[in-house]
Design an enzyme around this catalytic site. Sequence first.
Site, PDB file in Angstrom:
ATOM      1  CD  GLU A 170     -25.689  23.474  -7.775  1.00 21.56           C
ATOM      2  OE1 GLU A 170     -25.478  22.312  -8.166  1.00 21.56           O
ATOM      3  OE2 GLU A 170     -25.014  24.460  -8.130  1.00 21.56           O
ATOM      4  NE  ARG A 210     -17.444  20.073 -23.890  1.00 21.57           N
ATOM      5  CZ  ARG A 210     -16.796  21.115 -23.388  1.00 21.57           C
ATOM      6  NH1 ARG A 210     -15.488  21.160 -23.471  1.00 21.57           N
ATOM      7  NH2 ARG A 210     -17.432  22.104 -22.793  1.00 21.57           N
TER       8      ARG A 210
END
Length: 482
Positions: free
Chosen positions: A194, A285
């Site tokens: 990236e 989560r």
Amino acid sequence: MKILVANRGEIACRIFHTLRRLGIPSVAVHSEVDSDSTHLWLADETVKLGAIDSYLKPGLILEAARKTGATAIHPGYGFLSQNAGFARACASAGVVFIGPSPEAMVALGDKRGSRKTAEDHGVPVIPGARECDTVDQAKAAADKVGYPILIKAAGGGGGKGMRLVSNESEIEEAFAGARRESKAAFADDRLLVEKYIFPARHVEVQILGDGKDAVAFGERECSLQRRYQKIIEESPSPGINETTRQGLMESAITLARAAGYANAGTVEFLVGPDGSYYFLEVNSRLQVEHPVTEMRFGVDLVALQIDIAHGGRLPTVPAPRGHSLEARLNAEDAYNGFLPASGPVLMLEWPNQPFTRVDTGIHEGSRIEPHYDPLLAKVIVWGETRDQARARLRGALEETVLLGLPTNQSFLLDILGTEFFAKAETFTSTIESLSWPPPEYPEVMVVAAKSARGTSRDAGSGGGRADRYSPWQSLGAFRMGQ
């Protein structure tokens, strides 16, 4: 309904507080070194698992659920919370997993897979290459997007398997190091490339889905980090405009719908200096920093998780109000290389102020062991404005008394007192670009701190403590005033 909390420390205590408020019977599990842990005091039943790493053993957790008749398991964060195999095992055992489906975890937990999902649905991603299996592929991607770049692990996070590359001469060594570390940490050596965004803000969106649709509870700014570990979080982000804010929330909801996401999750983004934002990853989560969202929106995300996991409908998102800040109080010596600390908690007093909340997993008399995460507590405040919240957080930390082992309390206060924090000029590179202690730190305190540390090393038998001749070391455990 009976819920087993497959975790320990601060997050287990936080979940048990909600279960007690809702009147839901609860079960705590613990390792052999956690037999006096605070979270055990809050549960209706407790089960000893065994060794230090027993929180990572699905079989032991499910056997504890069977033995106690628990009908659902809340994994908290860390440990098994993002383990798709554990979620499948819960379903096979007829136990409700309070979290997303294994399929959604797989779809969004893998960086290559989640990046593809984002690309396919028009969510902006950082320029780069989703697949990077050879050095030549890494070089080709770097030539295309321009240096500097990040080589990253595809199968995990937390900064492991990540290397910053400034030019082509560094790429071979960085590629080999990232692959080696990724394999060791995640049993997965796949990499991606990236473009390095600098300076960048780390902004994340809290989502809640039901498998078909999703809603967003605003955004959190988490830019102040050290080695990719967050230090202070806040909501709303002070560094983005309303257009960017709406774009972030719409992109997060798009990803959740595309993956059929159910339960709570966080979609993380990087925001560049020009306001452009890029999808980073999904944490499937509950996040450590979820309380700032709860304080600002007036909701209980754990209660909402439980309801969604048992077939409940998506809630209506309340209108947010004010500003919330959270500081992570860790057992570490911030001015000595952030060395982790362990030892007894000899004296403990939490702040007693309005609009202040402390999520903790310790009590006076606890012994902090080196085996687990160093997080001792989270101090969270709310204010009508950011300046008011900042003042309240400083006051809460100043009022906190924790004696017996080093913590980062002074470090947090130093950050809150800086000009860059007051002006909200916070980026992912801010903390590590500065020297600590800062120049304005009183010289006498720096000298005293160095002297105390030198004593423990020079003494030979100091065991890493500040001064083996100090009464704090020789008196042992006691209570103040008794």
